[in-house]
Design a protein around this motif. Sequence first.
Motif, PDB file in Angstrom:
ATOM      1  N   CYS A 163       0.843  -1.210   0.000  1.00 24.57           N
ATOM      2  CA  CYS A 163       0.000   0.000   0.000  1.00 24.57           C
ATOM      3  C   CYS A 163       0.873   1.253   0.000  1.00 24.57           C
ATOM      4  O   CYS A 163       0.403   2.344  -0.315  1.00 24.57           O
ATOM      5  CB  CYS A 163      -0.922   0.006   1.213  1.00 24.57           C
ATOM      6  SG  CYS A 163      -1.996  -1.439   1.275  1.00 24.57           S
ATOM      7  N   HIS A 212       1.427  -2.714   7.529  1.00 23.67           N
ATOM      8  CA  HIS A 212       0.464  -3.179   6.526  1.00 23.67           C
ATOM      9  C   HIS A 212      -0.534  -4.115   7.195  1.00 23.67           C
ATOM     10  O   HIS A 212      -0.159  -4.928   8.049  1.00 23.67           O
ATOM     11  CB  HIS A 212       1.162  -3.911   5.372  1.00 23.67           C
ATOM     12  CG  HIS A 212       0.192  -4.324   4.299  1.00 23.67           C
ATOM     13  ND1 HIS A 212      -0.468  -5.532   4.323  1.00 23.67           N
ATOM     14  CD2 HIS A 212      -0.262  -3.664   3.196  1.00 23.67           C
ATOM     15  CE1 HIS A 212      -1.284  -5.603   3.270  1.00 23.67           C
ATOM     16  NE2 HIS A 212      -1.173  -4.491   2.580  1.00 23.67           N
ATOM     17  N   GLU A 213      -1.784  -3.998   6.777  1.00 26.69           N
ATOM     18  CA  GLU A 213      -2.867  -4.786   7.374  1.00 26.69           C
ATOM     19  C   GLU A 213      -2.557  -6.272   7.465  1.00 26.69           C
ATOM     20  O   GLU A 213      -2.779  -6.902   8.481  1.00 26.69           O
ATOM     21  CB  GLU A 213      -4.136  -4.631   6.521  1.00 26.69           C
ATOM     22  CG  GLU A 213      -5.071  -3.570   6.959  1.00 26.69           C
ATOM     23  CD  GLU A 213      -5.301  -3.575   8.448  1.00 26.69           C
ATOM     24  OE1 GLU A 213      -4.806  -2.657   9.112  1.00 26.69           O
ATOM     25  OE2 GLU A 213      -5.969  -4.495   8.967  1.00 26.69           O
ATOM     26  N   CYS A 250      -1.891   2.943   4.339  1.00 22.43           N
ATOM     27  CA  CYS A 250      -2.552   1.711   4.760  1.00 22.43           C
ATOM     28  C   CYS A 250      -3.220   1.963   6.120  1.00 22.43           C
ATOM     29  O   CYS A 250      -2.698   2.701   6.959  1.00 22.43           O
ATOM     30  CB  CYS A 250      -1.546   0.564   4.831  1.00 22.43           C
ATOM     31  SG  CYS A 250      -2.362  -1.040   4.935  1.00 22.43           S
ATOM     32  N   ASP A 251      -4.342   1.317   6.315  1.00 18.09           N
ATOM     33  CA  ASP A 251      -5.332   1.637   7.346  1.00 18.09           C
ATOM     34  C   ASP A 251      -4.879   2.412   8.585  1.00 18.09           C
ATOM     35  O   ASP A 251      -5.399   3.467   8.885  1.00 18.09           O
ATOM     36  CB  ASP A 251      -5.982   0.351   7.831  1.00 18.09           C
ATOM     37  CG  ASP A 251      -6.883  -0.260   6.770  1.00 18.09           C
ATOM     38  OD1 ASP A 251      -6.785   0.123   5.598  1.00 18.09           O
ATOM     39  OD2 ASP A 251      -7.694  -1.130   7.122  1.00 18.09           O
ATOM     40  N   THR A 308      -3.506   1.961  -1.739  1.00 20.61           N
ATOM     41  CA  THR A 308      -4.402   1.458  -0.699  1.00 20.61           C
ATOM     42  C   THR A 308      -5.654   0.840  -1.318  1.00 20.61           C
ATOM     43  O   THR A 308      -5.966   1.080  -2.493  1.00 20.61           O
ATOM     44  CB  THR A 308      -4.796   2.594   0.248  1.00 20.61           C
ATOM     45  OG1 THR A 308      -5.273   3.695  -0.520  1.00 20.61           O
ATOM     46  CG2 THR A 308      -3.608   3.054   1.074  1.00 20.61           C
ATOM     47  N   CYS A 309      -6.385   0.063  -0.527  1.00 19.83           N
ATOM     48  CA  CYS A 309      -7.607  -0.584  -1.013  1.00 19.83           C
ATOM     49  C   CYS A 309      -8.521   0.456  -1.652  1.00 19.83           C
ATOM     50  O   CYS A 309      -8.712   1.541  -1.112  1.00 19.83           O
ATOM     51  CB  CYS A 309      -8.328  -1.278   0.137  1.00 19.83           C
ATOM     52  SG  CYS A 309      -7.404  -2.687   0.767  1.00 19.83           S
ATOM     53  N   ALA A 350      -8.757   2.750   4.777  1.00 22.28           N
ATOM     54  CA  ALA A 350      -7.744   3.654   4.222  1.00 22.28           C
ATOM     55  C   ALA A 350      -8.406   4.793   3.447  1.00 22.28           C
ATOM     56  O   ALA A 350      -8.046   5.963   3.618  1.00 22.28           O
ATOM     57  CB  ALA A 350      -6.788   2.880   3.319  1.00 22.28           C
TER      58      ALA A 350
HETATM   59 FE1  FES Z   1      -3.511  -1.476   2.990  1.00 20.48          FE
HETATM   60 FE2  FES Z   1      -6.144  -2.169   2.493  1.00 20.48          FE
HETATM   61  S1  FES Z   1      -4.453  -3.461   2.965  1.00 20.48           S
HETATM   62  S2  FES Z   1      -5.230  -0.222   2.644  1.00 20.48           S
END
Ligand code: FES
Length: 570
Positions: free
Chosen positions: A57, A88-89, A125-126, A197-198, A204
């Motif tokens: 991300c 990172h998630e 990232c989140d 990012t997602c 995010a």
């Molecule tokens: Fe990083 Fe979704 S995994 S924003």
Amino acid sequence: MTDDTKSGLRKGLTNYGDKEFSLFLRRVFIKAMGYSDDALDRPIIGIIDTYSDFNPCHGNVPELVEAVKRGVMLAGGMPMAFPTISIHESFAHPTSMFLRNLMALDTEEMIRAQPMDAVVVIGGCDKTIPAQLMGAASANIPAIVVPTGPMLVGHYQGEVLGACTDCRRLWGQFRAGDRTEGEMDEISGRLAPTKGTCMVMGTASTIACMVEALGMSLPGSATIPATHADRIRVAEASGAAAIMLAREGLTPKTIMTKAAIRNALVVLQAIGGSTNGLVHLTAIAGRLGIEIDLEEFDRMGLDVPVLIDLKPSGQHYMEHFHWAGGMPRLFKELGELIDTSHPTVSGGSLADSAALADMVKGQDVIRSRANPIHQGGGLAVLRGNLAPRGALIKRSAASSALLQHEGRAVVFDSLEDMANRIDSDDLDVAADDVLVLRNAGPVGAPGMPEAGYIPIPRKLARAGVKDMVRMSDARMSGTAFGSIVLHITPEAAVGGPLALVRNGDRIRLDTAARRVDLLVSDEELARRKAEWVAPAEPAGSERGYLRLFLDQVTQADQGCDFAFCIPKAG
Ligand code: FES
């Protein structure tokens, strides 16, 4: 040499008992990098580099750092990039939320420890931007955020895919036996096709939109795709803006006021944003001594419609939101629902941003208030004997038929218990039951993992059940869909009422009345409470960061920040 310790290289000198020597030594060492005196006498702009090989991300961070540096130099400053941790998630054990406060501490202390007149934080990232804003708010030097930006959409067999709403949907199909392992292997290469990012309205994207509403990033920053040249240009402009912020002394406290926080809450409702947005904003606001009133946020939900048609509440993706006009267009559509007079890091206001909105004809991603996606806002705050200090439900991502529901509790005592039994053919469960997961909160898991999206038990999934009422003290990914009650506070691990639920109890979810209740008498609950024993702490809890975390983490209604990081009132 001057003893001015307020700016540039002279700021925050290392203690050797002789300020002049400290400055001399600092110049000696930094000159090893080849800088000239002219460069070192310029305003210094720190740039937080969160690149990591574990964090796709943030895959474009090196380019963004270069662009920010260019912007700083074009505006006459001296850029100095430095690292902090990156999260990172999917590469954070036990969960990224466990590490958010560590990143906030790292960010705060490295901003404070090193000499800089302003700082540009690059994250995405989140948990990263929340951590960075928590740290920047506490350090309180001029700061500006550059999100890494959303990735582009993926494609599979003629279908448009988005991480990670479709990751969960397709995994659900696989669990139900509707997808083969071979298909899933192919799909795993299609769901996240670029850096960034997602690209759904997950955490995010939600945070990036709220940050633009807070006034902490430049117009367009939330939505420009990670891989588009405009993302580089906004990074360059952010570098130049940092020089202006340093000159004007515009700190996070002057930008992130109560009115700005309120604007961000309105935007959270209007975008159908992630439930995580509320936890993170609570933590950021808490660093500034601002408390979020959950009841006001809920009332806001009655007035603020969902205007953005993005997955998981709607149809589209972040790149479509951007080309439909992005946040400036949303500010325009929200009109008097937000305070557009508020200053931003651009040097202007949200009204200036709204005035720049690209009024794209025929677009259907950003709706008008006369034609919303959902009439009421996305998130509702619940209370009741099961959640005395609150719980959340994302109405816009729930099945409307399940928003009012009463059912029999099927209880899982922990994540492990759930993993062991949820797919068992022997599990006594029916489609109208209420699945309950506990000991998955801030202390219980620990770190309040995104486990609230309890999977539909396999035998029900195979029978075609797509949604059930699910409840927990955990969080949920902003990309998930379902009738899911989250953040039940206080959590079970600290003795909240969720700890007292037993299999077969009746639970009533009454979203219209904003209640979630365990239909068991007060006397019986008191009896169960007297018998309750706190769960054992996880292995390794006797030392280190885990010990600090367990001792200091607050509940969801305080943003899960560390208690010692929240300034004392008054
Ligand atoms: Fe990083 Fe979704 S995994 S924003």
